[in-house]
Design an enzyme around this catalytic site. Structure first.
Site, PDB file in Angstrom:
ATOM      1  CG  HIS A 570      -1.881  -1.118   1.289  1.00  0.00           C
ATOM      2  ND1 HIS A 570      -2.423  -1.576   2.476  1.00  0.00           N
ATOM      3  CD2 HIS A 570      -2.408  -1.905   0.318  1.00  0.00           C
ATOM      4  CE1 HIS A 570      -3.243  -2.593   2.236  1.00  0.00           C
ATOM      5  NE2 HIS A 570      -3.244  -2.802   0.932  1.00  0.00           N
ATOM      6  CG  HIS A 613      -6.735  -3.285   2.476  1.00  0.00           C
ATOM      7  ND1 HIS A 613      -6.002  -4.351   2.015  1.00  0.00           N
ATOM      8  CD2 HIS A 613      -6.952  -3.531   3.788  1.00  0.00           C
ATOM      9  CE1 HIS A 613      -5.783  -5.204   3.007  1.00  0.00           C
ATOM     10  NE2 HIS A 613      -6.354  -4.722   4.095  1.00  0.00           N
TER      11      HIS A 613
END
Length: 692
Positions: A570, A613
C-alpha cells in the site's frame, strides 16, 4: 459455538497454486470486439488529444471513462502493461489472487526497495500491477474505506493554502465520491449469518461501475472471528464504511455477485462502454516523459512521449488541454522526474535537464508493513470437499472466497500507558527526513504532527489484524493471523539515478526508521498471538509454526520482526497534496505546482497513509478528480465552491489558476455533483527499541 468442520476447505486450494510465467505480448483474435471497448491493438491513434492520461491503472481508467462521457472531448490513455486478456482467468477468479498470482511475471512491475537498514539490510519486493486496471486487476480485492478522522486530517493539511478547493477532500464530499464508484450488493442471508457480517446499506453506493459484495462462500470459523475480538475488547463495527472504519468487521470485496468474478477498473469502467470514438486506450506504451513549452514563465505540457520498449522509437502525442498522471505511488513521481520536474539535485545527478525544481516529488513515501503468526490447525482436512474434487470446490461461488475477516485496533488496545507512549513522540526528529530541503522537512513535520496529535490517540486503527485462511508460506493446512502497521511515522522517498526512463526508480521507504513503528508492530504481533489463543477462534488453532513460542520477550519479538516483516503493498504519498512550502507536489485541485496543465490523481497524492486498504479511496479520488477536471473545462461551478470567492492567487506556481488555458473550452455538460494485496511474510530489520 459454530461448527468448524469445513474450516480449511479454502486453504486446500493451495494445491492448485501456480504462477503465470508467460512473457509475451497479448495477441487477441477478437480485435474488433475489443476495439469496441476502446482498446487499440494496432497502435493506430491520433496525433493530438484534449487529454492524455499517463497510466491505465485503477485511477487512470476511471478518469478516462468519466472524461470521455463528454462526446466533444478526446481522451487517450497510455498504459505500459498489456491488456490482461491472456490471463483473464487469473484476473477474474477471485481465489486466483492467491493461487494464480501475477507476481513476478510480465504483468508485475517487479519493483524492489533498496536494502533497508532497519530490516537487516534486506531488499523487499514491491509487486505492482503492470496491466490495464493496474493493481485493481491483481490485488486481494479488499474494499475498505479510510475513517472520517483521517480524511478530514487530509483536508486540514491542504486547507491553509486553499480553503475553498480543499473541501473536495472533506469527509462528506469524499464519501460521496467513493459511493459514486460502487454498486453494493448485500450478502445472502446464509453468508451473513455464517460469517457474522454487519453492514448498513445506506453508507454504500448503489449505481457505480465497481461491484462490491462478499464472497459467495464462507466458512464457519469466520463467524468466530468477531466474538473472539469482542472478548479482547475490540468491538464489532456496525458500519465500517461511514467514517468509523475501526473495530472488528468482515470486509466487503470488489466481487461481482452476478457471476462471482473480480470487479476492477477495466471490467467496471471500460468494458461495459459502447464504442466511443473519442476514447483510445493504448497498451504496451510506456510514458517516457512529458514535453513542455515555457512562455514567460508559464510551463505547459504540450506533449507526452512514449515508447513500447527501451530500444523502440519514441513517439510524441500532442496535448490540447491537460496531462493527467495516474501511474501510482511509484509511476507518477517516476514520470515527473524523467520529465525534469522534481528535486534539482536528484535531476542533476541523474542527468535529466531541470524543467521545474519541485523538491517534494518522490518524498513523503509511506507504506504499510506486515508480518504474521502461523499456526497448524486442529481440524482434520483430509476429507475436505476440495480434496474429494466435489462439485462445490469447483463452483464459482467457492472460488470467489477471499480472506475477509479483519480488525483495526487503536493504540489503547496495543499499549498499556497511552499518555506516556504519546509523550515520547512530542519531539520531531528532522534527522529522519531523507532531504535537506526546508520545505520538505516542513512537510514531514506537518504529517508527523498530524499523525501524533490528531490520529494516534483516537479510535483510528494503528494496526490491522487479519485472518488468513488461504494457506501460508508454511503450507496449505496452516492459518495465518497477520498484523499490519497502518499509521507509520517512518517516511521515505523515491528517486531516480539515471536518465533512462525504462530503468526502475530507487525506492527507499525507510522502514522502521522511527522507533515507534517497531514498538507498535511488536505489540500488534503480540495481539495477533493472543487472538489465536482466545475462544472461540482457538478451537481451530494448533501448534504455532512461526515465529514459535521461543519468541516471547520484547527483544526476541523485535529481532524476529525485523527479519521477517514485508509490505502490505500500500505505498502512497510520493506526490503529496500539501502546500508548496511544505514540500507539496499537487494543490487541492490535483495540479502540479509550477505547471499550468498537469495533474496527478492516484494514491501518490494522499498526504498521509490511511488505516485502510487503498483501492476504495483511490476510486473515490479518481471520481473526484474527474468531477474537478470536467467542471474546470465545462465552466461548471463545483458544489463545494458555490458562492465562495475565488482564491486570490493560484497555488500552481503560475498565473493560470485553472491548470490550463481555457481556449477552446467545451460547452457546458451535465456532470455529477459530487487501493490491496494481502500482507506476506518477508524481510528483515535490525531495529532500535522504543520504550513504552
Amino acid at each position: 459455538m459454530r461448527s468448524l468442520g469445513l474450516l480449511f476447505v479454502t486453504v486446500s486450494l493451495s494445491s492448485l497454486a501456480s504462477c503465470w510465467t508467460g512473457g509475451h505480448r497479448d495477441v487477441s483474435a477478437e480485435h474488433r470486439r475489443l476495439r469496441a471497448r476502446n482498446i487499440v491493438y494496432n497502435g493506430e491513434i491520433q496525433s493530438t488529444y484534449d487529454f492524455v492520461i499517463a497510466g491505465g491503472g485503477t485511477a487512470g481508467l476511471v478518469i478516462a471513462s468519466r472524461l470521455s462521457e463528454d462526446s466533444n472531448t478526446t481522451v487517450l490513455v497510455l498504459e505500459a502493461g498489456d491488456t490482461g486478456d491472456a490471463i483473464k482467468d487469473s484476473i477474474d477468479v477471485p481465489a486466483n489472487a492467491y493461487y494464480k498470482s501475477t507476481w513476478g511475471t510480465t504483468y508485475d512491475w517487479q519493483f524492489a526497495t533498496v536494502p533497508q537498514p532497519k530490516a537487516n539490510n534486506r531488499v523487499i519486493a514491491w509487486a505492482r500491477g503492470k496491466i490495464l486496471g493496474g493493481c485493481s486487476a491483481t490485488n486481494g480485492m479488499y474494499q475498505v474505506r479510510p475513517s472520517e478522522l483521517e480524511v478530514d486530517t487530509w483536508e486540514s493539511l491542504i486547507a491553509p493554502e486553499d480553503s475553498v478547493n480543499s473541501k473536495a477532500w472533506s469527509w462528506a464530499n469524499f464519501l460521496e465520491a467513493m459511493k459514486k464508484s460502487e454498486t453494493f450488493t448485500p450478502p445472502s442471508d446464509a453468508i451473513k449469518a455464517e460469517a457474522d457480517i454487519a453492514f448498513d446499506p445506506s453508507s454504500r453506493g448503489t449505481n457505480g461501475p465497481i461491484h462490491v459484495s462478499y464472497p459467495g462462500y464462507s466458512f464457519p470459523v469466520i463467524g468466530n472471528w468477531t466474538p473472539t475480538l469482542q472478548g479482547m475488547g475490540v468491538p464489532q463495527s456496525p458500519d465500517a464504511y461511514n467514517g468509523q472504519g475501526w473495530g472488528t468487521f468482515i470486509v466487503s470485496s470488489a466481487i461481482n455477485p452476478t457471476n462471482w468474478t473480480r470487479s476492477f477498473a477495466r471490467s467496471g469502467y471500460i468494458d461495459p462502454l459502447p464504442p466511443r470514438s473519442n476514447l483510445d486506450i493504448l497498451p504496451n506504451a510506456t510514458v517516457t516523459r512529458l514535453v513542455f513549452s515555457n512562455s514567460n514563465g508559464q510551463i505547459t505540457a504540450t506533449g507526452v512521449e512514449y515508447a513500447a520498449t527501451s530500444s523502440g522509437p519514441r513517439v510524441i502525442i500532442n496535448v490540447r488541454k491537460e496531462v493527467i498522471i495516474t501511474g501510482g505511488a511509484v509511476g507518477s513521481p517516476h514520470i515527473l522526474l524523467h520529465s525534469g520536474v522534481g528535486p534539482q539535485d536528484v535531476l542533476s545527478a541523474a542527468g535529466v535537464p531541470v524543467v521545474y525544481n519541485l523538491p517534494g516529488v518522490g518524498q513523503h513515501l509511506q507504506d504499510h508493513i506486515s508480518a504474521e503468526i502461523i499456526y497448524n490447525t486442529t481440524i482434520d482436512t483430509a476429507g475436505s470437499i476440495h480434496a474429494s474434487n466435489s462439485s462445490t470446490a469447483n463452483s464459482a461461488e467457492f472460488l470467489s472466497y477471499v480472506n475477509d475477516a479483519t480488525s483495526y485496533v487503536n493504540i489503547s488496545s496495543l499499549v498499556t500507558d497511552v499518555a506516556t507512549f504519546q509523550s515520547g513522540l512530542n519531539t520531531f526528529d528532522a534527522s529522519l527526513v531523507p532531504s535537506t530541503d526546508p520545505t520538505v522537512i516542513a512537510g514531514y513535520q506537518a504529517i508527523y504532527n498530524a499523525s501524533v496529535n490528531k490520529l494516534l490517540n483516537s479510535p483510528v486503527g494503528q494496526v490491522e489484524i487479519l485472518l488468513a485462511l488461504t494457506g501460508t508460506a508454511s503450507g496449505a493446512q496452516t492459518i495465518g493471523i497477520q498484523a499490519a502497521l497502518q499509521r507509520p511515522l517512518s517516511q521515505g522517498r523515491l528517486y531516480i539515478n539515471t536518465s533512462d526512463p525504462f530503468a526502475k526508480p530507487v525506492i527507499d521507504p525507510n522502514y522502521l526508521s522511527h522507533a515507534a513503528d517497531l514498538t507498535i508492530m511488536r505489540q500488534g504481533l503480540k495481539m495477533a498471538r493472543a487472538v489465536g489463543a482466545s475462544a472461540p477462534l482457538n478451537i481451530a488453532i494448533g501448534a504455532e509454526v512461526s515465529p514459535g513460542v521461543a519468541v516471547s520477550n520484547d527483544t526476541q519479538w523485535e529481532t524476529w520482526l525485523t527479519a521477517n516483516f514485508g509490505t502490505e503493498f500500500h505505498p502512497s504519498c510520493t506526490c503529496a497534496m500539501l502546500p508548496l512550502n511544505q514540500g507539496g507536489v499537487v494543490n487541492a485541485n490535483l495540479q502540479v505546482y509550477g505547471l499550468t496543465n498537469v495533474r496527478v490523481a492516484d494514491a501518490s497524492v494522499f498526504p498521509i497513509e490511511f488505516s485502510a486498504h487503498l483501492m476504495a479511496p483511490v476510486y473515490g479520488l479518481a471520481e473526484q478528480a474527474a468531477t474537478i477536471i470536467r467542471a474546470n473545462h465545462n465552466s461548471v461551478t463545483l458544489p463545494w465552491a458555490a458562492g465562495a470567492p475565488s482564491p486570490s492567487s493560484t497555488s500552481s506556481g503560475s498565473s493560470n489558476g485553472s491548470g490550463g488555458k481555457k481556449s477552446g473550452a467545451l460547452p457546458r455538460s451535465s456532470i455529477s455533483s459530487s487501493f490491496a494485496l494481502l500482507g506476506c511474510s518477508a524481510i528483515a530489520v535490525a531495529a532500535a527499541i522504543f520504550t513504552l
